[in-house]
Design an enzyme around this catalytic site. Structure first.
Site, PDB file in Angstrom:
ATOM      1  N   ASP A  13       0.808  -1.228   0.000  1.00  0.00           N
ATOM      2  CA  ASP A  13       0.000   0.000   0.000  1.00  0.00           C
ATOM      3  C   ASP A  13       0.841   1.278   0.000  1.00  0.00           C
ATOM      4  OD1 ASP A  13      -2.234  -1.660   0.105  1.00  0.00           O
ATOM      5  OD2 ASP A  13      -2.242  -1.672   2.302  1.00  0.00           O
ATOM      6  N   GLY A  15       1.514   2.969  -2.570  1.00  0.00           N
ATOM      7  CA  GLY A  15       1.076   3.848  -3.663  1.00  0.00           C
ATOM      8  C   GLY A  15       1.635   3.362  -5.004  1.00  0.00           C
ATOM      9  N   LYS A  16       1.860   2.055  -5.099  1.00  0.00           N
ATOM     10  CA  LYS A  16       2.432   1.484  -6.340  1.00  0.00           C
ATOM     11  C   LYS A  16       1.508   1.724  -7.537  1.00  0.00           C
ATOM     12  CE  LYS A  16       2.436  -2.486  -4.290  1.00  0.00           C
ATOM     13  NZ  LYS A  16       2.094  -2.082  -2.920  1.00  0.00           N
ATOM     14  N   ALA A  39      -3.856  -7.927  -3.762  1.00  0.00           N
ATOM     15  CA  ALA A  39      -3.445  -6.555  -4.043  1.00  0.00           C
ATOM     16  C   ALA A  39      -4.663  -5.652  -4.207  1.00  0.00           C
ATOM     17  CB  ALA A  39      -2.614  -6.527  -5.332  1.00  0.00           C
ATOM     18  N   GLY A  40      -4.470  -4.391  -3.873  1.00  0.00           N
ATOM     19  CA  GLY A  40      -5.466  -3.363  -4.143  1.00  0.00           C
ATOM     20  C   GLY A  40      -4.689  -2.133  -4.554  1.00  0.00           C
ATOM     21  N   HIS A  41      -4.619  -1.895  -5.855  1.00  0.00           N
ATOM     22  CA  HIS A  41      -3.812  -0.791  -6.379  1.00  0.00           C
ATOM     23  C   HIS A  41      -4.732   0.315  -6.874  1.00  0.00           C
ATOM     24  CE1 HIS A  41      -0.182  -3.686  -7.173  1.00  0.00           C
ATOM     25  NE2 HIS A  41      -0.537  -3.614  -5.908  1.00  0.00           N
ATOM     26  N   GLN A 224       2.097  -6.081  -3.237  1.00  0.00           N
ATOM     27  CA  GLN A 224       2.548  -6.154  -1.839  1.00  0.00           C
ATOM     28  C   GLN A 224       3.846  -5.352  -1.647  1.00  0.00           C
ATOM     29  OE1 GLN A 224       1.514  -9.524  -3.297  1.00  0.00           O
ATOM     30  NE2 GLN A 224      -0.428  -8.578  -2.810  1.00  0.00           N
ATOM     31  N   ALA A 299      -7.454  -1.089   0.508  1.00  0.00           N
ATOM     32  CA  ALA A 299      -8.145  -0.996  -0.783  1.00  0.00           C
ATOM     33  C   ALA A 299      -8.794  -2.329  -1.156  1.00  0.00           C
ATOM     34  CB  ALA A 299      -7.155  -0.564  -1.869  1.00  0.00           C
ATOM     35  N   GLY A 302     -10.816  -3.107   3.137  1.00  0.00           N
ATOM     36  CA  GLY A 302     -11.418  -2.003   3.887  1.00  0.00           C
ATOM     37  C   GLY A 302     -10.950  -1.917   5.330  1.00  0.00           C
ATOM     38  N   ARG A 303     -10.020  -2.804   5.726  1.00  0.00           N
ATOM     39  CA  ARG A 303      -9.544  -2.778   7.117  1.00  0.00           C
ATOM     40  C   ARG A 303      -8.747  -1.505   7.399  1.00  0.00           C
ATOM     41  NH1 ARG A 303      -6.241  -8.270   7.584  1.00  0.00           N
ATOM     42  NH2 ARG A 303      -5.726  -7.669   5.452  1.00  0.00           N
ATOM     43  N   ARG A 305      -5.731   0.560   8.367  1.00  0.00           N
ATOM     44  CA  ARG A 305      -4.293   0.269   8.337  1.00  0.00           C
ATOM     45  C   ARG A 305      -3.634   0.815   9.594  1.00  0.00           C
ATOM     46  NH1 ARG A 305      -3.816   2.547   2.227  1.00  0.00           N
ATOM     47  NH2 ARG A 305      -4.595   0.724   1.125  1.00  0.00           N
TER      48      ARG A 305
HETATM   49  P1  GDP Z   1      -0.742   0.263  -3.531  1.00  0.00           P
HETATM   50  O1  GDP Z   1      -1.322  -1.001  -3.045  1.00  0.00           O
HETATM   51  O2  GDP Z   1       0.736   0.358  -3.269  1.00  0.00           O
HETATM   52  O3  GDP Z   1      -1.052   0.543  -4.969  1.00  0.00           O
HETATM   53  O4  GDP Z   1      -1.406   1.443  -2.686  1.00  0.00           O
HETATM   54  P2  GDP Z   1      -2.988   1.584  -2.345  1.00  0.00           P
HETATM   55  O5  GDP Z   1      -3.685   2.002  -3.576  1.00  0.00           O
HETATM   56  O6  GDP Z   1      -3.457   0.374  -1.634  1.00  0.00           O
HETATM   57  O7  GDP Z   1      -2.949   2.736  -1.258  1.00  0.00           O
HETATM   58  C1  GDP Z   1      -2.444   3.998  -1.536  1.00  0.00           C
HETATM   59  C2  GDP Z   1      -3.552   5.045  -1.267  1.00  0.00           C
HETATM   60  O8  GDP Z   1      -2.992   6.331  -1.236  1.00  0.00           O
HETATM   61  C3  GDP Z   1      -4.602   5.091  -2.361  1.00  0.00           C
HETATM   62  O9  GDP Z   1      -5.819   5.483  -1.786  1.00  0.00           O
HETATM   63  C4  GDP Z   1      -4.071   6.182  -3.298  1.00  0.00           C
HETATM   64  O10 GDP Z   1      -5.095   6.797  -4.056  1.00  0.00           O
HETATM   65  C5  GDP Z   1      -3.487   7.132  -2.306  1.00  0.00           C
HETATM   66  N1  GDP Z   1      -2.296   7.878  -2.784  1.00  0.00           N
HETATM   67  C6  GDP Z   1      -1.295   7.464  -3.601  1.00  0.00           C
HETATM   68  N2  GDP Z   1      -0.330   8.416  -3.672  1.00  0.00           N
HETATM   69  C7  GDP Z   1      -0.731   9.431  -2.897  1.00  0.00           C
HETATM   70  C8  GDP Z   1      -0.142  10.688  -2.525  1.00  0.00           C
HETATM   71  O11 GDP Z   1       0.963  11.040  -2.930  1.00  0.00           O
HETATM   72  N3  GDP Z   1      -0.841  11.471  -1.652  1.00  0.00           N
HETATM   73  C9  GDP Z   1      -2.044  11.095  -1.157  1.00  0.00           C
HETATM   74  N4  GDP Z   1      -2.642  11.928  -0.305  1.00  0.00           N
HETATM   75  N5  GDP Z   1      -2.642   9.937  -1.472  1.00  0.00           N
HETATM   76  C10 GDP Z   1      -1.981   9.112  -2.330  1.00  0.00           C
HETATM   77  P1  IMO Z   2      -0.855  -4.232  -2.244  1.00  0.00           P
HETATM   78  O1  IMO Z   2      -0.365  -4.811  -3.552  1.00  0.00           O
HETATM   79  C1  IMO Z   2      -0.950  -4.548   2.078  1.00  0.00           C
HETATM   80  C2  IMO Z   2      -0.963  -8.581   3.756  1.00  0.00           C
HETATM   81  C3  IMO Z   2      -2.201  -9.053   4.491  1.00  0.00           C
HETATM   82  C4  IMO Z   2      -1.566  -9.991   5.516  1.00  0.00           C
HETATM   83  C5  IMO Z   2      -0.439 -10.634   4.710  1.00  0.00           C
HETATM   84  C6  IMO Z   2      -0.809 -11.987   4.115  1.00  0.00           C
HETATM   85  O2  IMO Z   2      -2.155  -3.519  -2.335  1.00  0.00           O
HETATM   86  O3  IMO Z   2       0.233  -3.436  -1.606  1.00  0.00           O
HETATM   87  P2  IMO Z   2      -2.306 -12.719   2.046  1.00  0.00           P
HETATM   88  O4  IMO Z   2      -3.741 -12.488   1.759  1.00  0.00           O
HETATM   89  O5  IMO Z   2      -1.373 -12.174   0.998  1.00  0.00           O
HETATM   90  O6  IMO Z   2      -1.996 -14.141   2.365  1.00  0.00           O
HETATM   91  O7  IMO Z   2      -2.025 -11.898   3.414  1.00  0.00           O
HETATM   92  O8  IMO Z   2      -0.126  -9.730   3.671  1.00  0.00           O
HETATM   93  N1  IMO Z   2      -1.191  -8.111   2.380  1.00  0.00           N
HETATM   94  C7  IMO Z   2      -1.141  -6.819   2.024  1.00  0.00           C
HETATM   95  N2  IMO Z   2      -0.973  -5.711   2.764  1.00  0.00           N
HETATM   96  N3  IMO Z   2      -1.063  -4.459   0.746  1.00  0.00           N
HETATM   97  C8  IMO Z   2      -1.190  -5.569  -0.018  1.00  0.00           C
HETATM   98  O9  IMO Z   2      -1.175  -5.536  -1.357  1.00  0.00           O
HETATM   99  C9  IMO Z   2      -1.287  -6.821   0.620  1.00  0.00           C
HETATM  100  N4  IMO Z   2      -1.456  -8.089   0.192  1.00  0.00           N
HETATM  101  C10 IMO Z   2      -1.379  -8.868   1.268  1.00  0.00           C
HETATM  102  O10 IMO Z   2      -2.884  -7.985   5.091  1.00  0.00           O
HETATM  103  O11 IMO Z   2      -0.971  -9.225   6.536  1.00  0.00           O
HETATM  104 MG    MG Z   3      -2.880  -1.656  -1.847  1.00  0.00          MG
END
Ligand code: GDP
Ligand code: IMO
Ligand code: MG
Length: 432
Positions: A13, A15-16, A39-41, A224, A299, A302-303, A305
């Site tokens: 998470d 911000g990938k 993943a939730g990107h 991840q 993402a 919904g937990r 962080r």
């Molecule tokens: P990922 O799993 O690494 O792709 O990251 P997530 O999408 O799970 O979580 C990143 C969250 O931060 C998302 O809600 C993005 O829309 C948001 N986000 C990403 N970059 C930025 C930033 O530079 N500033 C802010 N405020 N939010 C950001």
């Molecule tokens: P993105 O790509 C954050 C965490 C889970 C748990 C552990 C194992 O959005 O960054 P799993 O379901 O993979 O067996 O869970 O890894 N986890 C993540 N935490 N971002 C993720 O993906 C994750 N994918 C798995 O919360 O702690």
């Molecule tokens: Mg994510």
């Protein structure tokens, strides 16, 4: 020509999704090499938010081809739902998304076992996403997994499925005392996927290798993060794949020397979702304030962080494990509220300094972070687009990250929108 791996450098998470979407502009191909719908990107463009679980974050760029490598695990239910949702919004996916014929499938029994195992573990549960990731990778290594190629021959698929279902139902019924799955329903459902999956199946290794030889620009998208890596993360509180850069080549079937750049995505503070050690985790009320400022809710699930200060023991560790060329620093705007900012530079364990990230869970549980305190900037930076326009103390924060990790900064993200970023060096991002 560039082949740039983009990897998460904390606990996911970071911000990938935002960074991959942004760097997809000049890319021809975006390829994911591991993980699955855990993943939730998140990608935000013109106010519209898209959360991608299975499909690479380049999909919103119409000229980009997206690939899922053999190192990823595919849940066909989630994949086809995601495809339908995107297509209903006018995003063309068919003809632009291809899945390795060697990728493994996540089956309903993997989800059921994931849930049953977590339930049985009680307090010592990992806190997985419940997407069946661990059980699917377990079957891959146990050598009884079902792969995309298996969808190509119905009789073969049915035979393999029935054998696996008999075993898994025994496990669910006798060991986990959980309910069994309906064999015939699952066989019918997965036989139906064979028809739907056809246009998406490709030899990703051949396709990607040819594209690289032709000089195409390629992004390799990690899911991840390094601290969730099954080899290098906070084991056993990890995922079941290798998010770190070394796995990008294996997970796509290209040689490691094909990768020209590695970009590490680092959130300007730290978050973790799920259980496990987290040395710089904040106390209340700051923990909840960070969550609110950063919108730190999962993402995928919904937990809420867990939030903490930036940890540069982890920064240095991820720089080494991934062989980083540069950082993409994200969510710097979230820190604008603070008078002063703490950054962890080492740990103390039983009075001794620890500079390298430890592997022993009992050490990680007890290390005390050693912080440097830096001044905050108390100014909204979300509209800044040039480095020189950042407040001096904000630039000092960035310099501190660079000096402590020995890795230059390639870009800074200051908001969720695609355009909310400050480029520093195209060269280290592989875009020059
Ligand atoms: P990922 O799993 O690494 O792709 O990251 P997530 O999408 O799970 O979580 C990143 C969250 O931060 C998302 O809600 C993005 O829309 C948001 N986000 C990403 N970059 C930025 C930033 O530079 N500033 C802010 N405020 N939010 C950001
Ligand atoms: P993105 O790509 C954050 C965490 C889970 C748990 C552990 C194992 O959005 O960054 P799993 O379901 O993979 O067996 O869970 O890894 N986890 C993540 N935490 N971002 C993720 O993906 C994750 N994918 C798995 O919360 O702690
Ligand atoms: Mg994510």
């Amino acid at each position: 020509m560039a082949v740039t791996a983009i990897v998460g450098c904390q606990w996911g998470d970071e911000g990938k999704g935002k960074i991959v979407d942004l760097l997809s502009e000049p890319a021809d191909i975006v390829a994911r090499y591991q993980g699955g719908p855990n993943a939730g990107h998140t990608v935000v463009h013109e106010g519209e938010e898209t959360i991608l679980h299975q499909i690479p974050s380049g999909i919103l760029h119409p000229n980009v081809i997206c690939l899922l490598g053999s190192g990823s695990v595919i849940d066909p239910r989630i994949l086809f739902e995601e495809i339908e949702q995107l297509e209903s919004r006018g995003v063309k996916v068919k003809g632009r998304l291809f899945i390795s014929h060697k990728a493994h499938l996540i089956m309903p029994y993997h989800r059921a076992i994931d849930e049953a195992a977590e339930h049985a573990a009680g307090k010592s549960r990992i806190g997985t996403t419940g997407r069946g990731i661990g059980p699917a990778y377990t079957d891959k290594y146990q050598r009884c997994g079902i792969r995309i190629v298996d969808l190509l021959d119905r009789d073969h698929l049915e035979k393999k499925l029935r054998a696996n279902l008999a075993d898994k139902n025994k496990l669910l019924r006798d060991y986990y005392k959980s309910s069994e799955l309906d064999v015939n329903r699952i066989v019918d459902e997965y036989i139906d996927f064979d028809r739907k999956a056809d246009p998406y199946i490709k030899d990703v290794s051949v396709f990607l290798d040819d594209a690289i030889a032709e000089g195409k620009n390629v992004l390799l998208e990690g899911a991840q993060g390094t601290l969730l890596d099954v080899d290098h993360g906070t084991y056993p509180f990890v995922t079941s794949s290798n998010p770190s850069a070394g796995a990008a080549a294996t997970g796509l079937g290209i040689g490691p020397r094909r990768i020209t750049h590695v970009v590490g995505v680092l959130k300007a503070y730290t978050t973790r979702v799920g259980n496990g050690p987290f040395p710089t985790e904040l106390d209340e009320p700051l923990q909840s304030q960070f969550r609110k400022w950063g919108g730190e809710y999962g993402a995928t699930t919904g937990r809420a962080r867990r939030c903490g200060w930036l940890d540069l023991v982890i920064g240095r560790y991820s720089a080494r494990i991934n062989g980083l060329d540069s950082w993409a620093i994200t969510k710097l705007d979230v820190l604008s509220q603070l008078d002063e900012i703490h950054v962890c530079t080492s740990y103390k364990y039983k009075g001794r300094e620890v500079r390298h990230f430890p592997a022993e869970p009992w050490v990680l549980d007890e290390v005390q972070p050693v912080y440097e305190t830096l001044p905050g900037w108390k100014e909204d930076i979300s509209d800044v687009r040039h480095y020189d326009d950042l407040p001096a103390s904000c630039r000092s924060y960035l310099d501190f990250i660079k000096d402590q990790t020995g890795v230059p900064i390639g870009l800074i993200s200051v908001g969720a929108e695609r355009g909310a970023y400050i480029p520093l060096s195209d060269e280290v991002l592989g875009l020059a």
